[in-house]
Write a protein that holds these residues in place. Structure first.
Motif, mmCIF file in Angstrom:
data_model
loop_
_atom_site.group_PDB
_atom_site.id
_atom_site.type_symbol
_atom_site.label_atom_id
_atom_site.label_comp_id
_atom_site.label_asym_id
_atom_site.label_seq_id
_atom_site.Cartn_x
_atom_site.Cartn_y
_atom_site.Cartn_z
ATOM 1 N N GLU A 20 0.607 -1.204 -0.308
ATOM 2 C CA GLU A 20 -0.454 -0.012 0.144
ATOM 3 C C GLU A 20 0.699 1.308 -0.405
ATOM 4 O OE1 GLU A 20 -2.955 -0.357 3.190
ATOM 5 O OE2 GLU A 20 -3.574 -2.657 2.679
ATOM 6 N N VAL A 21 1.811 1.075 0.480
ATOM 7 C CA VAL A 21 2.772 2.374 1.128
ATOM 8 C C VAL A 21 4.194 3.173 -0.063
ATOM 9 C CG1 VAL A 21 4.474 3.693 2.535
ATOM 10 C CG2 VAL A 21 2.080 2.479 3.642
ATOM 11 N N PHE A 22 4.154 1.614 -0.028
ATOM 12 C CA PHE A 22 5.508 1.658 -1.269
ATOM 13 C C PHE A 22 4.794 1.049 -2.504
ATOM 14 C CE2 PHE A 22 7.403 1.963 2.853
ATOM 15 C CZ PHE A 22 8.170 2.424 2.657
ATOM 16 N N ARG A 23 3.802 0.828 -2.809
ATOM 17 C CA ARG A 23 3.574 -0.511 -4.535
ATOM 18 C C ARG A 23 4.353 -1.233 -5.121
ATOM 19 N NH1 ARG A 23 -1.088 2.217 -3.327
ATOM 20 N NH2 ARG A 23 -1.426 4.451 -3.625
ATOM 21 N N LYS A 24 4.511 -1.997 -3.707
ATOM 22 C CA LYS A 24 5.069 -3.306 -4.320
ATOM 23 C C LYS A 24 4.258 -3.939 -4.917
ATOM 24 C CE LYS A 24 9.353 -1.819 -3.333
ATOM 25 N NZ LYS A 24 10.122 -0.895 -4.249
ATOM 26 N N THR A 25 4.301 -5.359 -5.740
ATOM 27 C CA THR A 25 3.365 -6.497 -6.009
ATOM 28 C C THR A 25 3.733 -7.219 -4.709
ATOM 29 O OG1 THR A 25 5.372 -7.684 -6.370
ATOM 30 C CG2 THR A 25 4.557 -6.187 -8.046
ATOM 31 N N ALA A 26 2.473 -8.785 -4.712
ATOM 32 C CA ALA A 26 2.523 -8.814 -3.680
ATOM 33 C C ALA A 26 3.845 -9.465 -3.220
ATOM 34 C CB ALA A 26 1.134 -10.238 -3.623
ATOM 35 N N GLU A 27 4.532 -10.078 -4.632
ATOM 36 C CA GLU A 27 5.955 -11.182 -4.355
ATOM 37 C C GLU A 27 7.372 -10.199 -4.281
ATOM 38 O OE1 GLU A 27 3.432 -10.790 -7.256
ATOM 39 O OE2 GLU A 27 2.994 -12.950 -6.613
ATOM 40 N N GLN A 28 6.896 -9.332 -4.586
ATOM 41 C CA GLN A 28 8.194 -8.155 -3.883
ATOM 42 C C GLN A 28 7.754 -7.934 -2.606
ATOM 43 O OE1 GLN A 28 7.235 -4.686 -6.327
ATOM 44 N NE2 GLN A 28 9.047 -5.042 -8.081
ATOM 45 N N ALA A 29 7.178 -7.905 -1.664
ATOM 46 C CA ALA A 29 6.663 -6.844 -0.859
ATOM 47 C C ALA A 29 6.982 -9.140 0.339
ATOM 48 C CB ALA A 29 5.200 -6.976 -0.979
ATOM 49 N N THR A 30 6.425 -10.138 -0.050
ATOM 50 C CA THR A 30 6.630 -10.824 0.374
ATOM 51 C C THR A 30 8.450 -11.021 0.751
ATOM 52 O OG1 THR A 30 5.059 -11.792 0.059
ATOM 53 C CG2 THR A 30 6.302 -13.283 0.580
ATOM 54 N N ALA A 31 9.462 -11.057 -0.648
ATOM 55 C CA ALA A 31 10.612 -11.284 -0.550
ATOM 56 C C ALA A 31 11.349 -9.910 0.508
ATOM 57 C CB ALA A 31 11.207 -11.072 -1.899
ATOM 58 N N ILE A 32 11.165 -8.630 0.543
ATOM 59 C CA ILE A 32 11.151 -7.802 1.500
ATOM 60 C C ILE A 32 10.803 -8.256 3.338
ATOM 61 C CG2 ILE A 32 10.887 -5.339 1.562
ATOM 62 C CD1 ILE A 32 10.255 -4.988 -1.306
ATOM 63 N N MET A 33 9.479 -8.969 2.918
ATOM 64 C CA MET A 33 9.214 -8.667 4.475
ATOM 65 C C MET A 33 10.147 -9.752 4.899
ATOM 66 S SD MET A 33 7.495 -11.524 5.858
ATOM 67 C CE MET A 33 6.798 -12.226 4.594
ATOM 68 N N LEU A 34 10.426 -11.072 3.813
ATOM 69 C CA LEU A 34 11.423 -12.158 4.343
ATOM 70 C C LEU A 34 12.877 -11.920 4.501
ATOM 71 C CD1 LEU A 34 9.925 -15.250 2.217
ATOM 72 C CD2 LEU A 34 9.348 -14.774 4.710
ATOM 73 N N ALA A 35 13.208 -10.291 4.394
ATOM 74 C CA ALA A 35 14.681 -9.916 5.034
ATOM 75 C C ALA A 35 14.797 -9.485 5.753
ATOM 76 C CB ALA A 35 14.893 -9.426 2.956
ATOM 77 N N VAL A 36 13.802 -8.538 5.581
ATOM 78 C CA VAL A 36 13.494 -8.328 7.129
ATOM 79 C C VAL A 36 14.138 -8.890 8.618
ATOM 80 C CG1 VAL A 36 11.992 -6.882 8.619
ATOM 81 C CG2 VAL A 36 12.416 -5.733 6.444
ATOM 82 N N HIS A 37 12.898 -10.347 8.189
ATOM 83 C CA HIS A 37 12.042 -11.140 9.168
ATOM 84 C C HIS A 37 14.195 -11.678 9.395
ATOM 85 C CE1 HIS A 37 10.131 -14.066 11.549
ATOM 86 N NE2 HIS A 37 11.356 -14.933 10.799
ATOM 87 N N ARG A 38 14.662 -12.054 8.879
ATOM 88 C CA ARG A 38 15.636 -13.072 8.275
ATOM 89 C C ARG A 38 17.247 -11.766 8.667
ATOM 90 N NH1 ARG A 38 15.571 -14.380 3.494
ATOM 91 N NH2 ARG A 38 17.217 -12.203 2.379
ATOM 92 N N ASP A 39 16.808 -10.910 7.839
ATOM 93 C CA ASP A 39 18.130 -10.227 8.566
ATOM 94 C C ASP A 39 18.331 -8.928 9.752
ATOM 95 O OD1 ASP A 39 19.083 -12.220 6.114
ATOM 96 O OD2 ASP A 39 18.547 -10.279 5.209
ATOM 97 N N GLY A 40 16.921 -8.410 9.810
ATOM 98 C CA GLY A 40 16.979 -7.439 10.939
ATOM 99 C C GLY A 40 16.226 -6.210 10.017
ATOM 100 N N VAL A 41 16.553 -6.381 8.517
ATOM 101 C CA VAL A 41 16.064 -5.333 8.093
ATOM 102 C C VAL A 41 16.079 -4.969 6.760
ATOM 103 C CG1 VAL A 41 18.512 -4.360 7.525
ATOM 104 C CG2 VAL A 41 16.628 -2.346 7.295
ATOM 105 N N GLY A 42 15.233 -4.532 5.986
ATOM 106 C CA GLY A 42 15.218 -4.245 5.115
ATOM 107 C C GLY A 42 14.697 -3.354 4.028
ATOM 108 N N GLU A 43 15.353 -3.118 2.067
ATOM 109 C CA GLU A 43 14.505 -1.674 1.627
ATOM 110 C C GLU A 43 13.745 -1.870 1.381
ATOM 111 O OE1 GLU A 43 17.054 0.213 -1.991
ATOM 112 O OE2 GLU A 43 18.358 -0.139 -0.390
ATOM 113 N N CYS A 44 12.992 -0.864 1.181
ATOM 114 C CA CYS A 44 11.769 -0.928 0.586
ATOM 115 C C CYS A 44 11.930 -0.179 -0.697
ATOM 116 C CB CYS A 44 10.377 0.005 1.736
ATOM 117 S SG CYS A 44 10.319 -0.792 3.308
#
Length: 104
Positions: A47-71
């Motif tokens: 909603e805020v960063f206009r990512k596709t569901a696939e892109q959003a899931t990949a970023i979310m997993l990076a946040v979860h795995r690495d502690g931070v993710g770039e939007c």
């Protein structure tokens, strides 16, 4: 040498070079915490960063795995506005999600 009629006061033989600089760019980062749901993070990214569901899931997993993710990377004003929107939505929903910006 003339390139045709010009407005009064303008000389077609003068070349003006403007010093145009690109604006500084800032990356927007999401930080992991133990309380914000993965679904909420994905919804913010869509909603805020206009990512596709696939892109959003990949970023979310990076946040979860690495502690931070770039939007994304934006001009200062856009980056700060997006970070403020994330914080406002997270607080409204009761999540401690943290979002930061840093110059590229």
């Amino acid at each position: 040498m003339s390139n045709g009629p010009l407005a009064p006061g303008y000389d077609s033989d003068i070349l003006v070079e403007d010093d145009v600089r690109l604006p500084r760019m800032y990356r927007v980062l999401l930080h992991n915490d133990d309380y914000t749901t993965m679904e909420f993070v994905v919804s913010i990214l869509v909603e805020v960063f206009r990512k596709t569901a696939e892109q959003a899931t990949a970023i979310m997993l990076a946040v979860h795995r690495d502690g931070v993710g770039e939007c994304g990377v934006y001009t200062f004003e856009v980056a700060e506005t997006k970070a403020a929107i994330v914080h406002a939505r997270a607080r409204r929903e009761g999540y401690p999600l943290r979002c930061s910006t840093e110059e590229v």
